[in-house]
Design an enzyme around this catalytic site. Structure first.
Site: not given
Lengths: 359, 260, 260, 359
Positions: B50-52
């Site tokens: 997940f990009e966070a």
């Protein structure tokens, strides 16, 4: 300059040549302090461990000036600096440049303030990767600003913006990335394609982004501004090191002894922090890992008012939001006091209870 | 076949496309649902990014509604920030990108920036590239989810946000300075596309039961190549639908939406 | 004046040069001792950076014997790795670099790579630049510690490892792409040097009691400029020596060494 | 290529022009996998969470081949991968390239093996910033190798080497730095000075360093290779992400549940780890924060043997060290068993007891 080296992206899309040339014809320009200016500001700071706590009102009064570049921390709805943004809206500021990777509520709140009270607050330009609400929908106020050419936008990817802050955090002018090339962003944004002097291969460079002021919400901090962040770090450590000044809100203040017990857990060192405010729920209605989930209903309520404005031009519900939730509140706690207790209880529960270390 | 919604078909197909023991970089919505379904069925060893900032979380308190959401980090193995996960991707650790968008062209390039005639004065401004641009550039294979509509499957994009095969020339991606091998699958509820190896153009691999290639072509502006080995899209079983509806997205945030 | 060893004099002088509420990037040995002494006396707000990754530790279990040593991280405020602290430095957070070396030239350039005629076949190979090259480039001011000996104070270095004012031309450092303002002080047990603003050459600021500029010149190969405001070096008091000997380096690892 | 752009450093020192030209005339060359090759190796790996534990003997047999670039983790005496280096010396390897920022005992142990047993183990070249013992003294075996032109050296700063690993960890070809320029390293090493396309200012670029195999010692890891590091991280996370394969020793194995409870504490993710060995005291006689301090007497003993060889050519004491402490030991635990118990007790005590989180 732009076309010394490029990929083969020209004419793949319908993007018009004259638009590209128009942008490319402009010489490169920093949208905030240059690397040299940013360093000078840092060099001239006192580096002592001093108590950085101040009221949010005073912090914004002291640091938010017309014409500055504001770097917004967090990511979409995650650890977004809503409390600081409320105070900026209360006090007003003009000709702002905003810089962030992805944002929802903070960007929309500032956009709405500009639409409703343009003489009080306005945004000149935005360097960004993404502006929207994810599951909740598109960002109506961005759409309004863009369609009416009210702000200048400069588009990157989420990594591109993160890498730009990272380059600034490292004290650099630019950093190579492996994206943007071959997209129309290559043709329009302020990055530059070069040939790698090591392999002669095309390599895209993005310019560093040094905000004048970073707005950061963290899990916990000591009074000197040593910050812990649990959950996704987003690009907060990089933005904080990139900015020449940072206003930080923390869910809670912890002791310096605790910080020094686990120095590996400090994600932002005190040297980067200029103003510190203990502000529980400081990212509300966004999420803060270990403390609360996001309040979708509240976000939807604000978005609905925004969407109604976009569709019909009716400013009444939007204005009501600002009057009730921002301007009639002296502090962010006044705003929180208006939130229904069950809503806050619910989002606390939804956090899921993955532990954080704040002892 | 049990009744299934278009988005259920897309999610199920997305799940099928993902191999076990690979890592998929997921965006909000259907990509997460597809990946969750894959983990629950044929790909228990599939890892998520997940990009966070999270790598390989366990989504045991519900589907994340945002890629930065606490649920997306739940019991992750590693959690830093955007730089860390996108750099994992640049370094070759992400096998699949799973992205959406507003328009796609025959070469798998995707627009998520604006619709209209001018970047400076867009007809409709979209959110922007977000993570998709970096994912499409540097994950090894790009999977694109798109509703099958003529306004979306266009000959030329209004804006090329997320790089595919560009103009189809063999060295386009190399000259672009990106690392991944490019578009791999395009998933719609009525058709599954791949790409022709030599021309880099979209290639119809599978059609939904009861649909013909001609019907698919009608919903696409550009000429669709048809694979000689054209297949029928597999449909979800009752158990697949139960997983999608009861485990992956019980609130129906994404699966119960309508295609316009 | 109580008897003090050459290295005690250097440490004490190093301490004097450091201002309160600044941050000093320290290397092993005398720089640490000087910084500890400064913290114990006139500069309680002085922060330390150690290159293995620690910012502002509290050295309460003894002097670190290595910059990566557990003692150097003791109760730090922030602790990551080399990249983090050198990037703090590139970004402007380190006021002082505190380095040593084998040779120094009139422009404050330092050699710590080799002695002899050839890089490929060195007479005596030294450890190399280590952190000093980055510190001299990007800390705001560079403080250099050097034994006052003719073989060390040379007209031309065998190798320029750590950048000072280069050839003395006004734009040398800018053309070098480095950020700090350059050499600030050179500390020996018999003389304290600064640099002449216009020529960028070493300038004698203070001499040890009983010494004359001529005696200093005899130990230096290049022509030493003498400050019109030449002063006597301040000597450590009894209390200063107690701190140095009993608190900073009670084992005498550095202070009890002899100058050849 | 080297002189397209440069600072004004030429002729400041006595460094001879012909030596500079000789080096600069060589085309740029990767001293390990190229960025493209390194990516390909990573892409082709299985990404599953699998138990990575293996014996150190088997790990070295499997991954250490002739001609590879070995990235050495830790810093000087800190968390240095001594156990892995012992095993490499036992098994032998030829034409090695070593890459590290600063190292003491690991580099000297390998150098000594090369001097004593050149047909069994040898080093072709070293890319480095620093090689020595700090307080304990200079590195006698480096001095011997250099004076006798037995290895090729390529000199950077500690930041330069760290940035080179970082660039590789980011999947890049190069990264800009603010150092090396204006020093003779600019004239000799494999970095290149360019003009920044954003400001036209001179900017030094260092090439990424992708080792074939990284050797890393960590505080704790789960069986999949998710690693925690307490104390200085040195450049370990970067080296691990840079290398195409990593052998990791951990002071202790902890549960995956613990890793997943505090995912923020993972400094090296499992995807980077290929072989994992639980090896208490794996950095001995170096220091491992939270577990033990360094054993100065043991290091001095080895260094004295090395120094005697350098001064007199007498290999007897040095050979005795290798025979007794490495070749006559089947495993690193056999070596540890020979260490006097009080010495180990003492270095444990000297650690100082700053807490680490391993629950």
């Amino acid at each position: 300059m732009k076309y010394k080296t490029s990929s083969k992206v020209r004419n793949v899309s319908r993007l018009k040549g004259e638009e590209i040339r128009k942008v490319a014809g402009q010489p490169f320009e920093w949208w905030g302090p240059s690397p040299k200016e940013a360093r000078k500001i840092t060099v001239n700071k006192q580096k002592a461990l001093v108590d950085k706590r101040i009221s949010l009102k005073d912090a914004v009064k002291k640091h938010i000036k017309d014409g500055i570049n504001i770097g917004i921390g967090g990511f979409v709805n995650t650890r977004v600096p809503v409390a600081i943004v409320h105070e900026i809206i209360r006090q007003g500021a003009k000709d702002l440049t905003l810089s962030f990777q992805s944002n929802s509520i903070c960007a929309e709140l500032l956009a709405g303030a500009m639409i409703l009270y343009p003489d009080h607050l306005n945004i000149k330009r935005v360097e960004l990767a993404w502006w929207g609400y994810e599951v909740i929908g598109i960002a109506p106020l961005l759409r309004h600003l863009a369609a009416n050419v009210m702000v200048q936008l400069d588009d990157y990817t989420n990594y591109g913006m993160s890498a730009r802050f990272k380059a600034a955090a490292m004290g650099l002018e630019f950093i190579p990335v492996r994206d943007h090339g071959g997209s129309d962003m290559e043709q329009l944004n302020r990055g530059i394609m070069i040939k790698s002097p090591f392999s002669d291969k095309n390599t895209y460079l993005v310019p560093a982004c040094y905000p004048d002021v970073g707005l950061i919400h963290v899990t916990a901090a000591d009074i000197y501004g040593n910050c812990r962040i649990f959950g996704p770090l987003c690009t907060c450590p990089e933005i904080a090191m990139a900015a020449t000044c940072n206003i930080v809100t923390a869910e809670q203040i912890i002791s310096n002894e605790s910080i020094r017990t686990y120095p590996n857990l400090t994600e932002i060192p005190y040297v980067a922090v200029d103003a510190l405010i203990e502000q529980p729920f400081g990212a509300y209605p966004g999420v803060s890992y270990g403390h609360y989930w996001f309040d979708m209903e509240h976000i939807q309520m604000f978005r609905n008012a925004s969407e109604e404005f976009r569709r019909s031009g009716n400013t009444v519900p939007l204005k009501k939001y600002y009057e009730e939730h921002i301007f009639s509140c002296k502090t962010f706690n006044d705003f929180l006091d208006k939130m229904p207790e069950p809503a806050l209880r619910k989002i606390k529960k939804f956090d899921g209870g993955q532990p954080i270390i704040i002892g | 076949m049990p009744d299934c919604t278009p988005f259920e078909m897309i999610s199920y197909t997305g799940s099928r496309v993902l191999q076990d023991n690979k890592i998929v970089f997921v965006g909000t919505g259907l990509p997460i649902i597809a990946a969750m379904h894959a983990q629950l069925t044929h790909a228990p060893g599939l890892g998520l990014i997940f990009e966070a900032g999270a790598l390989s979380p366990i989504l045991d308190i519900g589907m994340p509604l945002s890629v930065g959401d606490t649920r997306a980090c739940r019991k992750a193995c590693f959690m830093k920030g955007l730089c860390a996960v996108f750099e994992l991707t640049q370094r070759g650790h992400a096998d699949y990108a799973f992205i959406g968008g507003a328009q796609i062209d025959p070469y798998g390039n995707v627009n998520s920036t604006f619709e209209g005639d001018s970047y400076r004065k867009p007809g409709t401004r979209f959110p922007g590239s977000g993570g998709a641009g970096a994912m499409a550039a540097n994950c090894e294979k790009t999977i694109i989810i798109m509703a099958l509509e003529k306004r979306r499957f266009v000959e030329k994009l209004d804006f090329l946000t997320n790089v595919g095969f560009g103009d189809g020339s063999p060295d386009f991606r190399e000259k672009a300075g990106v690392m991944g091998s490019g578009p791999y699958r395009v998933i719609t509820h009525e058709a599954l596309f791949g790409f022709d190896e030599s021309t880099k153009r979209m290639l119809l691999l599978e059609v939904a039961p009861g649909k013909t290639p001609e019907q698919i072509q009608e919903k696409v502006c550009f000429k669709v190549l048809v694979s000689p080995g054209l297949k029928k899209m597999k449909e979800p079983t009752k158990e697949d639908l139960r997983l999608l509806r009861e485990v992956c997205d019980p609130q129906g945030y994404f699966l119960q939406r309508k295609i316009k």
